[in-house]
Design an enzyme around this catalytic site. Structure first.
Site, PDB file in Angstrom:
ATOM      1  N   ASP A   5       0.786  -1.279  -0.049  1.00  0.00           N
ATOM      2  CA  ASP A   5       0.108   0.062   0.038  1.00  0.00           C
ATOM      3  C   ASP A   5       1.067   1.366   0.300  1.00  0.00           C
ATOM      4  O   ASP A   5       2.079   1.143   0.171  1.00  0.00           O
ATOM      5  CB  ASP A   5      -0.886  -0.060   1.287  1.00  0.00           C
ATOM      6  CG  ASP A   5      -1.808   1.142   1.444  1.00  0.00           C
ATOM      7  OD1 ASP A   5      -2.186   1.689   0.271  1.00  0.00           O
ATOM      8  OD2 ASP A   5      -1.853   1.590   2.530  1.00  0.00           O
TER       9      ASP A   5
ATOM     10  N   ASP B 155       0.016   5.106   0.857  1.00  0.00           N
ATOM     11  CA  ASP B 155      -0.344   6.158   2.095  1.00  0.00           C
ATOM     12  C   ASP B 155      -0.424   5.337   3.451  1.00  0.00           C
ATOM     13  O   ASP B 155      -1.312   4.338   3.619  1.00  0.00           O
ATOM     14  CB  ASP B 155      -1.561   6.968   1.810  1.00  0.00           C
ATOM     15  CG  ASP B 155      -1.382   7.854   0.477  1.00  0.00           C
ATOM     16  OD1 ASP B 155      -0.495   8.549   0.318  1.00  0.00           O
ATOM     17  OD2 ASP B 155      -2.041   7.384  -0.285  1.00  0.00           O
TER      18      ASP B 155
HETATM   19 MG   LIG Z   1      -3.010   3.266   3.615  1.00  0.00          MG
END
Ligand SMILES: [Mg+2]
Length: 192
Positions: free
Chosen positions: A13, A15
């Site tokens: 992922d 962020d």
């Molecule tokens: Mg995230």
């Protein structure tokens, strides 16, 4: 003897895993790498796992930043990885959201996590054996997407001291702890 049937990936992922999640990060000035991310990618590469980024980017659909802004930021980010001799296989992003402000992005998407679309495309693009691949996310939607795609190891980064971990779930408080787990889990001779 175990036989390699496909390539392995470290599915990241963005962020909250690669950079501090400040909410809709769309520009270089707001992008702050999390401590330990380069080291984790280095250990993964050494263990034969290709880092690939899988990121929801509803900020595009919501009009907070443009597709061009995202691509500019991505190029800069990949350069920072390359400067540390880390090649990211690819960046998959999903700009769609069912309530996006911009009508061209307002829809459900099989790509938007918790759906597995981006992971399945990465599988096909890179010939991945997902059962032997690792996903790292900081939200339940990341873990759900990994499970739906058939990823073997779905790790949740909690960003808090770890007290108890559910037995069916890999949870860690820091990227450094994930690095240590990965180094152990993928130790030994690796066919490349
Ligand atoms: Mg995230």
């Amino acid at each position: 003897m175990e036989v390699d049937t496909g390539n392995k990936a470290l599915l990241l992922d963005r962020d909250g895993v690669i950079n501090v999640d400040k909410g809709y990060v769309g520009r270089v000035e707001a992008f702050e790498f999390l401590p330990g991310i380069f080291d984790l990618c280095r250990i993964a590469l050494d263990a034969g796992l290709l880092p690939i980024i899988i990121t929801n980017q509803a900020g595009i659909g919501r009009g907070y930043y443009s597709e061009d802004d995202f691509q500019t930021l991505t190029e800069w980010m990949l350069g920072e990885f390359r400067a540390r001799r880390i090649d990211i296989g690819r960046v998959y992003h999903c700009p769609y959201h069912p309530e996006a402000g911009l009508s061209e992005y307002r829809r459900e998407s099989f790509d938007r996590k918790p759906n597995p679309g981006m992971i399945l495309r990465a599988r096909d693009d890179f010939g991945l054996d997902l059962s032997r691949s690792v996903l790292v996310g900081d939200k339940d939607s990341d873990i759900e997407a990994g499970r739906a795609a058939g990823v073997g190891f779905n790790i949740k980064l909690l960003h808090e001291p770890l007290t108890a971990s559910a037995p069916d779930r890999l949870e860690f408080g820091t990227l450094q702890a994930i690095r240590d787990w990965l180094a152990r889990a993928f130790a030994g001779p690796v066919a490349r």
